[in-house]
Write a protein that holds these residues in place. Sequence first.
Motif, short mmCIF file in Angstrom:
data_model
loop_
_atom_site.label_atom_id
_atom_site.label_comp_id
_atom_site.label_asym_id
_atom_site.label_seq_id
_atom_site.Cartn_x
_atom_site.Cartn_y
_atom_site.Cartn_z
N GLN A 17 42.63 20.62 37.12
CA GLN A 17 43.24 19.40 36.60
C GLN A 17 42.42 18.83 35.45
N ASP A 18 41.12 19.07 35.46
CA ASP A 18 40.27 18.64 34.35
C ASP A 18 40.39 19.57 33.15
N ASN A 19 40.46 20.88 33.42
CA ASN A 19 40.47 21.87 32.34
C ASN A 19 41.14 23.15 32.83
N ALA A 20 42.38 23.32 32.51
CA ALA A 20 43.13 24.51 32.95
C ALA A 20 42.77 25.75 32.15
N ARG A 21 41.90 25.63 31.17
CA ARG A 21 41.50 26.77 30.35
C ARG A 21 40.20 27.43 30.84
N LEU A 22 39.70 26.99 31.98
CA LEU A 22 38.48 27.61 32.52
C LEU A 22 38.73 29.08 32.80
N THR A 23 37.73 29.90 32.55
CA THR A 23 37.83 31.30 32.96
C THR A 23 37.66 31.36 34.46
N MET A 24 38.05 32.47 35.07
CA MET A 24 37.87 32.61 36.52
C MET A 24 36.39 32.55 36.87
N GLN A 25 35.53 33.07 36.01
CA GLN A 25 34.10 33.01 36.27
C GLN A 25 33.62 31.56 36.26
N GLU A 26 34.04 30.78 35.26
CA GLU A 26 33.64 29.38 35.18
C GLU A 26 34.22 28.58 36.36
N LEU A 27 35.46 28.86 36.69
CA LEU A 27 36.10 28.17 37.81
C LEU A 27 35.40 28.51 39.11
N GLY A 28 35.14 29.79 39.32
CA GLY A 28 34.43 30.22 40.52
C GLY A 28 33.06 29.60 40.63
N SER A 30 32.11 26.80 39.46
CA SER A 30 32.21 25.36 39.74
C SER A 30 32.52 25.07 41.21
N VAL A 31 33.10 26.06 41.93
CA VAL A 31 33.46 25.82 43.34
C VAL A 31 32.66 26.69 44.31
N GLY A 32 31.72 27.48 43.79
CA GLY A 32 30.87 28.29 44.66
C GLY A 32 31.49 29.60 45.11
N LEU A 33 32.33 30.19 44.28
CA LEU A 33 32.93 31.49 44.58
C LEU A 33 32.69 32.43 43.41
N SER A 34 32.73 33.73 43.68
CA SER A 34 32.70 34.68 42.57
C SER A 34 34.11 34.74 41.97
N ALA A 35 34.25 35.39 40.84
CA ALA A 35 35.51 35.40 40.09
C ALA A 35 36.68 35.99 40.88
N SER A 36 36.46 37.11 41.59
CA SER A 36 37.57 37.77 42.30
C SER A 36 38.16 36.92 43.42
N PRO A 37 37.36 36.40 44.35
CA PRO A 37 37.94 35.53 45.37
C PRO A 37 38.57 34.26 44.79
N CYS A 38 37.99 33.76 43.71
CA CYS A 38 38.54 32.58 43.05
C CYS A 38 39.92 32.92 42.49
N TRP A 39 40.03 34.06 41.83
CA TRP A 39 41.31 34.49 41.26
C TRP A 39 42.36 34.64 42.35
N ARG A 40 41.98 35.21 43.51
CA ARG A 40 42.93 35.37 44.62
C ARG A 40 43.44 34.02 45.12
N ARG A 41 42.55 33.05 45.22
CA ARG A 41 42.95 31.72 45.68
C ARG A 41 43.87 31.04 44.66
N VAL A 42 43.53 31.16 43.38
CA VAL A 42 44.39 30.58 42.34
C VAL A 42 45.76 31.23 42.40
N ARG A 43 45.80 32.54 42.50
CA ARG A 43 47.07 33.27 42.57
C ARG A 43 47.89 32.81 43.78
N SER A 44 47.25 32.63 44.91
CA SER A 44 47.92 32.16 46.12
C SER A 44 48.48 30.75 45.92
N LEU A 45 47.70 29.87 45.29
CA LEU A 45 48.17 28.50 45.02
C LEU A 45 49.35 28.50 44.05
#
Length: 158
Positions: A17-28, A30-45
């Motif tokens: 919501q703050d920045n939808a342009r974050l890379t999966m690495q940056e997003l991960g 910021s929330v304490g996940l690596s890029a792959s599990p972060c991507w899976r959660r984003v995809r699920s959402l």
Amino acid sequence: MTIKLDRHEKGILDALQDNARLTMQELGDSVGLSASPCWRRVRSLEEIGVIRRYTVHLDPRKLGLSECVFAHVTLERHRENVVDQFEAAIRTMPEVLECFAVTGDADYLLRIVVPSTEHYGRFLSEKIFSIPGVAHVRSNVSLKEVKFETRLPLDHLE
């Protein structure tokens, strides 16, 4: 139906919501996940519809859309075809940014942006009043924007 979110998913939504342009690495990161599990959660959402779409917010005034008008629309009758025709017509009008069916004195509340009050007058006569079943429109012109936010509060999800 409210879905259950864990702390990582809530963090993902907050960050996006703050920045939808974050890379999966940056997003991960910021929330304490690596890029792959972060991507899976984003995809699920995305798949379950919590994340509807990604967009950019433009400044309407800088683009010549200096008038924001709230129109309270009342329909003549509430037959299904009148309501369906009205809602279908509204969905085709780019000037209408938001449309809500509401309770109270009017049936619908619309947020409309146009370049000027003259444009709004033409919009009303050429578009809104051409929709079958529109009985009355009461308009409020915005004097200034005090708060505009698209970020949803997520604190209640804890």
